[in-house]
Design a protein around this motif. Structure first.
Motif, mmCIF file in Angstrom:
data_model
loop_
_atom_site.group_PDB
_atom_site.id
_atom_site.type_symbol
_atom_site.label_atom_id
_atom_site.label_comp_id
_atom_site.label_asym_id
_atom_site.label_seq_id
_atom_site.Cartn_x
_atom_site.Cartn_y
_atom_site.Cartn_z
ATOM 1 N N LYS A 1 0.831 -1.086 -0.208
ATOM 2 C CA LYS A 1 0.251 0.029 0.135
ATOM 3 C C LYS A 1 1.234 1.675 -0.021
ATOM 4 O O LYS A 1 0.204 2.659 -0.607
ATOM 5 C CB LYS A 1 -0.691 0.122 1.290
ATOM 6 N N GLU A 2 2.184 1.303 0.735
ATOM 7 C CA GLU A 2 2.754 1.978 0.551
ATOM 8 C C GLU A 2 3.186 2.542 -0.842
ATOM 9 O O GLU A 2 3.609 3.302 -0.571
ATOM 10 C CB GLU A 2 4.285 2.503 1.775
ATOM 11 N N ILE A 3 3.513 1.962 -1.242
ATOM 12 C CA ILE A 3 4.438 1.700 -2.797
ATOM 13 C C ILE A 3 3.024 1.993 -3.454
ATOM 14 O O ILE A 3 3.354 2.541 -4.624
ATOM 15 C CB ILE A 3 4.918 -0.033 -3.906
ATOM 16 N N LEU B 1 -4.153 1.085 -3.891
ATOM 17 C CA LEU B 1 -4.258 -0.787 -3.178
ATOM 18 C C LEU B 1 -5.054 -1.143 -2.959
ATOM 19 O O LEU B 1 -4.973 -0.828 -1.545
ATOM 20 C CB LEU B 1 -3.006 -1.011 -3.713
ATOM 21 N N ASN B 2 -6.749 -2.050 -2.970
ATOM 22 C CA ASN B 2 -7.254 -2.651 -2.713
ATOM 23 C C ASN B 2 -6.287 -3.836 -2.397
ATOM 24 O O ASN B 2 -5.986 -4.649 -2.805
ATOM 25 C CB ASN B 2 -8.061 -2.933 -3.355
ATOM 26 N N THR B 3 -5.935 -3.919 -0.427
ATOM 27 C CA THR B 3 -4.728 -4.138 0.169
ATOM 28 C C THR B 3 -6.194 -5.888 0.046
ATOM 29 O O THR B 3 -5.164 -7.210 0.367
ATOM 30 C CB THR B 3 -4.944 -3.755 0.879
ATOM 31 N N GLU B 4 -7.478 -5.626 0.382
ATOM 32 C CA GLU B 4 -7.866 -6.937 1.241
ATOM 33 C C GLU B 4 -7.679 -8.181 0.599
ATOM 34 O O GLU B 4 -8.099 -8.486 0.961
ATOM 35 C CB GLU B 4 -9.656 -5.988 0.625
ATOM 36 N N ALA C 1 -9.497 -4.107 -13.202
ATOM 37 C CA ALA C 1 -8.560 -2.866 -12.727
ATOM 38 C C ALA C 1 -9.358 -1.914 -11.405
ATOM 39 O O ALA C 1 -8.842 -1.549 -10.465
ATOM 40 C CB ALA C 1 -9.136 -1.497 -14.268
ATOM 41 N N VAL C 2 -10.290 -1.294 -11.426
ATOM 42 C CA VAL C 2 -11.030 -1.216 -10.421
ATOM 43 C C VAL C 2 -11.067 -1.819 -9.082
ATOM 44 O O VAL C 2 -11.239 -1.517 -8.066
ATOM 45 C CB VAL C 2 -12.755 -0.621 -10.475
ATOM 46 N N LYS C 3 -11.034 -2.895 -9.622
ATOM 47 C CA LYS C 3 -10.040 -3.975 -8.085
ATOM 48 C C LYS C 3 -9.888 -4.051 -7.075
ATOM 49 O O LYS C 3 -9.241 -4.232 -6.810
ATOM 50 C CB LYS C 3 -11.342 -5.365 -8.397
ATOM 51 N N ALA D 1 -7.580 -1.434 -8.187
ATOM 52 C CA ALA D 1 -7.261 -0.090 -7.210
ATOM 53 C C ALA D 1 -8.927 1.006 -7.193
ATOM 54 O O ALA D 1 -9.196 1.413 -8.403
ATOM 55 C CB ALA D 1 -5.954 1.904 -8.091
ATOM 56 N N PRO D 2 -9.350 1.103 -6.450
ATOM 57 C CA PRO D 2 -10.667 1.406 -6.823
ATOM 58 C C PRO D 2 -11.391 2.700 -6.909
ATOM 59 O O PRO D 2 -11.885 2.850 -7.426
ATOM 60 C CB PRO D 2 -11.646 0.697 -5.108
ATOM 61 N N PRO D 3 -9.848 4.086 -6.509
ATOM 62 C CA PRO D 3 -10.251 5.238 -7.544
ATOM 63 C C PRO D 3 -10.593 5.054 -8.401
ATOM 64 O O PRO D 3 -11.126 6.088 -9.035
ATOM 65 C CB PRO D 3 -9.144 5.977 -6.530
ATOM 66 N N LEU D 4 -10.094 4.165 -9.342
ATOM 67 C CA LEU D 4 -9.853 4.159 -10.762
ATOM 68 C C LEU D 4 -11.317 4.313 -11.320
ATOM 69 O O LEU D 4 -11.794 5.718 -12.279
ATOM 70 C CB LEU D 4 -9.234 2.939 -11.628
ATOM 71 N N ARG D 5 -12.514 4.040 -10.556
ATOM 72 C CA ARG D 5 -13.699 4.004 -11.414
ATOM 73 C C ARG D 5 -13.785 5.487 -11.705
ATOM 74 O O ARG D 5 -14.932 5.597 -12.305
ATOM 75 C CB ARG D 5 -14.570 3.743 -10.333
ATOM 76 N N TYR D 6 -13.574 6.781 -10.983
ATOM 77 C CA TYR D 6 -13.416 7.778 -11.112
ATOM 78 C C TYR D 6 -12.991 8.849 -12.069
ATOM 79 O O TYR D 6 -13.311 9.466 -12.381
ATOM 80 C CB TYR D 6 -13.392 8.906 -10.111
#
Ligand code: FAD
Length: 388
Positions: free
Chosen positions: A121-123, A127-130, A294-296, A298-303
């Motif tokens: 997540k730092e890198i 990232l959706n780490t779940e 892609a949105v799974k 990195a979720p903010p990509l949905r915007y």
């Protein structure tokens, strides 16, 4: 000095032309369209040594060392940076497989390590780490600009005297015994012939057609073109997804932030055999499929807005490793690069140039592994993980 013809003006052909000219050879390179118009200008920019077999790891470790020095050598900006690759595991079995791959990579000096999701997540901040258990992280992997790199090689090659023929299609080869003696090419509707001492088939997806011109069976090296697509978002603030991030279990889906404008390039192994070698039409199926992944990741990509979608070819052999070597006494091939031809070009170009002129090379390229006749002998290598 002999006259060497290269067929195909993608990164493989152009890098080899430059290396041959550096060795003092007279070189003519033919490109039927414009330089880079095949797979090279459609690629996702990625460069990695995180492979799962010795041959590809050693070749790519060397290639990355060349990438590091290329700007200085070619005296042009190519946008290379060590932005890393982050593979993500979704199951315990994958974590175990990652550990084995890492051990092998470390043995050959590639500094990949297993990281937890806090570090991941730092890198990659969005990232959706779940869904993920661990990551395989090599900070020395990277990316470069395919347009700038090809032109940097081409300009230097021309400076060294390479005769670079654009919009010039090779239409036939003349053969005597096991030697190619001349190349016939069409330019401005006119067919001409040039006598040659050696020929390199660097036509990638079109390589089987060139082999046939050499009097070989079209499938002597069974390369098939698969339509591989990408979409790209609008430019975003840098530092969101600088490494290539890929959970292989999700159809090899990946995201990587373009090193130039910061748009996020999204790819996936959602692909079909190309209907023809002009089948560049992007598909809606792919767009839907890749964006779901892609949105799974990195979720903010949905915007983010999608501004481009395009298609190109993964030219694949049955084991997804390229065919590099000799087919006739003076007829060579470097083709079938799947998702790896861009990253391998600095090493392959140098190795091929030395091999063609001296019969051997200092580059750690395992000629037996990539032998173009392996398919004839019924041998397949360990399948190379195909994405870029
Ligand atoms: P090409 O670039 O395909 O060049 C072959 C050339 O031969 C073409 O320009 C063609 O016009 C020419 N030609 C064919 N027939 C003739 C003829 N008769 N006469 C004259 N010229 C002829 N690789 C990576 O390393 N990293 C990545 O991240 C990556 N991502 C990719 C993403 C996508 C969507 C695609 C499609 C590919 C990707 N690849 C990636 C793969 C990479 O682009 C290719 O492996 C690489 O560009 C191959 O280069 P090449 O020079 O061998 O072939």
């Amino acid at each position: 000095m002999s006259k060497i013809a290269i067929i195909g003006g993608g990164i493989t052909g152009v890098a080899t032309a430059y290396e041959l000219a550096k060795l003092g050879e007279e070189v003519v390179i033919f490109e039927k369209n414009y330089f880079g118009s095949g797979s090279t200008f459609r690629c996702a920019t990625g460069i990695r040594a995180q492979f799962t077999d010795e041959a590809n790891i050693r070749l790519m470790k060397y290639s990355i060392e060349r990438w590091e020095k290329l700007e200085e050598e070619l005296e042009a900006e190519i946008g290379f940076r060590h932005s890393g690759y982050l593979f993500l595991a979704t199951s315990e079995e994958e974590v175990e497989a990652f550990k084995n791959n890492i051990k092998l990579q470390n043995r050959f000096g590639v500094p990949t390590r297993l990281i937890d999701m806090d570090e991941a997540k730092e890198i990659v901040p969005p990232l959706n780490t779940e869904p993920f258990l661990a990551g395989a992280w090599n900070p020395m992997d990277g990316k470069a600009n395919p347009f700038k790199t090809l032109f940097a090689y081409l300009m230097k090659a021309k400076e060294l005297g390479v005769d670079a023929r654009e919009h010039t299609e090779v239409v036939a080869l003349e053969r005597e015994g096991d030697e190619i003696t001349a190349v016939k090419f069409r330019s401005n509707g006119k067919v001409e012939t040039v006598k040659v001492d050696a020929v390199l088939n660097a036509a990638n997806a079109w390589a089987p057609l060139i082999n046939e011109m050499a009097g070989l069976r079209r499938d002597i090296v069974p390369i098939k073109a698969y339509k591989h697509q990408l979409v790209k978002t609008e430019p975003l603030e840098r530092g969101q997804a600088e490494p290539l991030v890929c959970p292989p279990a999700w159809d090899d889906a990946y995201i990587i932030q373009d090193g130039e404008d910061g748009g996020i390039i999204c790819g996936a192994g959602i692909e079909h055999k190309a209907r023809s070698l002009n089948d560049y039409e992007p598909t809606y199926d792919f767009l839907r499929g890749v964006l779901k992944y892609a949105v799974k990741i990195a979720p903010p990509l949905r915007y983010a807005h999608i501004v481009r979608q395009w298609a190109g070819f993964y030219a694949k052999t049955p084991d997804k490793n390229p065919a590099i070597g000799k087919l006739l006494d003076n007829f060579y091939i470097a083709a079938g690069f799947s998702g790896h031809g861009f990253m391998m070009a600095p090493a392959v170009g140098e190795a091929m140039a030395e091999f063609m002129t001296k019969g051997r090379s200092r580059v750690p390229l395992d000629w037996e592994w990539y032998d173009p006749y392996r398919f004839e002998r019924g041998e397949l290598r360990t399948s190379a993980f195909q994405i870029g």
